[in-house]
Design an enzyme around this catalytic site. Structure first.
Site, PDB file in Angstrom:
ATOM      1  N   CYS A 121      -5.998  13.931  -4.447  1.00  0.00           N
ATOM      2  CA  CYS A 121      -5.055  13.512  -3.416  1.00  0.00           C
ATOM      3  C   CYS A 121      -3.680  13.997  -3.842  1.00  0.00           C
ATOM      4  O   CYS A 121      -3.488  14.449  -4.972  1.00  0.00           O
ATOM      5  CB  CYS A 121      -5.076  11.997  -3.233  1.00  0.00           C
ATOM      6  SG  CYS A 121      -4.289  11.451  -1.688  1.00  0.00           S
ATOM      7  N   CYS A 131      -0.095  11.627   1.588  1.00  0.00           N
ATOM      8  CA  CYS A 131      -1.247  12.334   1.026  1.00  0.00           C
ATOM      9  C   CYS A 131      -1.302  13.818   1.370  1.00  0.00           C
ATOM     10  O   CYS A 131      -2.334  14.464   1.187  1.00  0.00           O
ATOM     11  CB  CYS A 131      -2.538  11.640   1.476  1.00  0.00           C
ATOM     12  SG  CYS A 131      -2.627   9.915   0.930  1.00  0.00           S
ATOM     13  N   LYS A 197     -12.525   4.952   4.049  1.00  0.00           N
ATOM     14  CA  LYS A 197     -11.372   4.386   3.332  1.00  0.00           C
ATOM     15  C   LYS A 197     -10.475   3.691   4.348  1.00  0.00           C
ATOM     16  O   LYS A 197      -9.859   4.327   5.192  1.00  0.00           O
ATOM     17  CB  LYS A 197     -10.606   5.492   2.602  1.00  0.00           C
ATOM     18  CG  LYS A 197      -9.426   4.999   1.787  1.00  0.00           C
ATOM     19  CD  LYS A 197      -8.761   6.165   1.071  1.00  0.00           C
ATOM     20  CE  LYS A 197      -7.569   5.726   0.255  1.00  0.00           C
ATOM     21  NZ  LYS A 197      -6.926   6.877  -0.433  1.00  0.00           N
ATOM     22  N   ARG A 207      -0.767   1.123  -6.083  1.00  0.00           N
ATOM     23  CA  ARG A 207       0.415   1.936  -5.794  1.00  0.00           C
ATOM     24  C   ARG A 207       1.493   1.731  -6.844  1.00  0.00           C
ATOM     25  O   ARG A 207       2.269   2.643  -7.129  1.00  0.00           O
ATOM     26  CB  ARG A 207       0.911   1.628  -4.382  1.00  0.00           C
ATOM     27  CG  ARG A 207      -0.056   2.169  -3.332  1.00  0.00           C
ATOM     28  CD  ARG A 207       0.254   1.749  -1.919  1.00  0.00           C
ATOM     29  NE  ARG A 207      -0.773   2.277  -1.016  1.00  0.00           N
ATOM     30  CZ  ARG A 207      -0.918   1.907   0.245  1.00  0.00           C
ATOM     31  NH1 ARG A 207      -0.102   1.006   0.765  1.00  0.00           N
ATOM     32  NH2 ARG A 207      -1.885   2.433   0.999  1.00  0.00           N
ATOM     33  N   ARG A 219       0.107   4.663   5.834  1.00  0.00           N
ATOM     34  CA  ARG A 219      -0.991   5.634   5.912  1.00  0.00           C
ATOM     35  C   ARG A 219      -2.001   5.293   7.007  1.00  0.00           C
ATOM     36  O   ARG A 219      -3.122   5.782   6.991  1.00  0.00           O
ATOM     37  CB  ARG A 219      -1.680   5.727   4.543  1.00  0.00           C
ATOM     38  CG  ARG A 219      -0.726   6.176   3.443  1.00  0.00           C
ATOM     39  CD  ARG A 219      -1.449   6.427   2.123  1.00  0.00           C
ATOM     40  NE  ARG A 219      -0.486   6.870   1.124  1.00  0.00           N
ATOM     41  CZ  ARG A 219      -0.242   6.243  -0.013  1.00  0.00           C
ATOM     42  NH1 ARG A 219      -0.910   5.145  -0.328  1.00  0.00           N
ATOM     43  NH2 ARG A 219       0.655   6.706  -0.871  1.00  0.00           N
ATOM     44  N   LYS A 250     -14.310   2.127   0.519  1.00  0.00           N
ATOM     45  CA  LYS A 250     -13.154   1.540  -0.161  1.00  0.00           C
ATOM     46  C   LYS A 250     -12.340   0.763   0.858  1.00  0.00           C
ATOM     47  O   LYS A 250     -12.009   1.325   1.905  1.00  0.00           O
ATOM     48  CB  LYS A 250     -12.310   2.669  -0.776  1.00  0.00           C
ATOM     49  CG  LYS A 250     -11.053   2.212  -1.497  1.00  0.00           C
ATOM     50  CD  LYS A 250     -10.250   3.400  -2.012  1.00  0.00           C
ATOM     51  CE  LYS A 250      -9.001   2.915  -2.733  1.00  0.00           C
ATOM     52  NZ  LYS A 250      -8.168   4.036  -3.218  1.00  0.00           N
ATOM     53  N   TYR A 315     -12.190  -1.887 -11.990  1.00  0.00           N
ATOM     54  CA  TYR A 315     -11.283  -2.088 -13.117  1.00  0.00           C
ATOM     55  C   TYR A 315     -11.850  -3.097 -14.106  1.00  0.00           C
ATOM     56  O   TYR A 315     -11.302  -3.242 -15.208  1.00  0.00           O
ATOM     57  CB  TYR A 315      -9.913  -2.548 -12.592  1.00  0.00           C
ATOM     58  CG  TYR A 315      -9.282  -1.521 -11.683  1.00  0.00           C
ATOM     59  CD1 TYR A 315      -8.631  -0.416 -12.195  1.00  0.00           C
ATOM     60  CD2 TYR A 315      -9.361  -1.635 -10.291  1.00  0.00           C
ATOM     61  CE1 TYR A 315      -8.071   0.546 -11.371  1.00  0.00           C
ATOM     62  CE2 TYR A 315      -8.809  -0.693  -9.453  1.00  0.00           C
ATOM     63  CZ  TYR A 315      -8.165   0.409  -9.998  1.00  0.00           C
ATOM     64  OH  TYR A 315      -7.624   1.371  -9.180  1.00  0.00           O
TER      65      TYR A 315
END
Length: 324
Positions: A121, A131, A197, A207, A219, A250, A315
């Site tokens: 990206c 993007c 997404k 971010r 976006r 996502k 994560y």
């Protein structure tokens, strides 16, 4: 006989060992992909305030982290880059001397069995945080973005990436990348498409981590509206037709219905990204003493697997590797 089935189920649930043996959904270390943020510098390990336990690394400390993760049995990393400088088109994204490209080569040399996936990206690399390059009206120029995304993916493949993962949600991005990779001799480099997404409120901590908040606007013009789930299989079908090898959804935990729908419709592997906001929610609640972090992380990850995800980007990967 009326109460017999209930008594039977209670007996089956009575032993912890038997419950484990009969569990229908199992998360394995081999299902997990660990995100990794890398930036210029040396000896860098900057904590990310909005994502406790996550860091921005320089190439040397990122390699140490990848070694530790490999030792825990984690099979794959997903790399995100933070450049030293930004411009209007994000030219650092395809610079062979940037941190992502350097880290790819070092991981593949030191840990050849670790799968290296790269986010493709421009939002981390553009001065405006979108993007792709902007047109005269301030919107993203889709066609110009395709050329730059393909150039970025090619630079990752040349560095040794196993999989490139275009996340810009530009129309035709998978096709553009597949064409360039094949033409340049990288037909074996796979594409994990961010096929579905959503324009989500749950990306805020990411971010901060990636320095990719748009300077103006948002976006929603190129990410999906979460109120329109029927768009999801259409977007996924387009990416599959263009040559995607893996389809990603996502966010994950709040879109289990979408994961399940793609699993029913497509034979391709399905990945799900348990995003920064979903991670931060559990971390914050656990820090406040409102829930058990380990139990919550295991339950949510199992739910993502139960919905049909073959691969889970999370994560929590390092913690899960210790817990599983």
């Amino acid at each position: 006989m009326k109460g017999f089935p209930t008594r039977r189920l209670r007996r089956l649930r009575g032993s912890a060992t038997l419950r484990d043996m009969l569990a229908e959904v199992r998360v394995h270390r081999s299902d997990l992909i660990a995100p990794l943020f890398v930036r210029q510098g040396e000896g860098v390990r900057n904590p990310i305030a909005a994502m406790p336990g996550q860091f921005q690394f320089s190439v040397d400390t990122a390699l140490e982290t990848a070694r530790r993760w490999a030792g825990l049995g984690l099979p794959a990393v997903l790399l995100f880059g933070l450049p030293a400088g930004k411009d209007e088109i994000g030219s650092a994204a395809w610079d062979a001397g940037e941190s992502v490209q350097r880290l790819i080569a070092q991981i593949k040399a030191a840990l050849p069995r670790m799968l290296v996936i790269t986010d493709v990206c421009l939002c981390e690399y553009t001065a405006h945080g979108h993007c792709g390059p902007l047109d005269a009206r301030g919107g993203v120029d889709n066609d110009k973005a395709l050329e730059l995304l393909a150039r970025t993916a090619l630079s990752h493949a040349r560095a040794g990436a196993d999989i490139v993962a275009p996340s810009a949600m530009m129309d035709g991005q998978v096709h553009a990348i597949r064409q360039v990779l094949d033409a340049e001799g990288f037909a074996g480099t796979a594409i994990m498409a961010y096929a579905v997404k959503f324009a989500s409120s749950l990306y805020g901590p990411f971010r901060e981590a990636a320095g990719s908040t748009p300077a103006a606007g948002d976006r929603r013009g190129y990410q999906m509206d979460y109120r329109s789930p029927r768009q999801a299989p259409l977007e996924a079908a387009l990416d599959a037709d263009e040559g995607a090898d893996i389809l990603m959804v996502k966010p994950a935990a709040t879109y289990l219905d979408i994961i399940a729908d793609l699993r029913r419709r497509f034979d391709l592997p399905v990945a799900a990204y348990h995003v920064s906001g979903e991670y931060a929610q559990i971390k914050a609640a656990a820090a406040a003493g409102w829930l058990d972090e380990k139990a919550a992380a295991l339950e949510v990850t199992s739910a993502i697997k139960r919905a049909g995800a073959d691969l889970i980007i999370t994560y929590f990967a390092e913690q899960l590797a210790a817990w599983l």
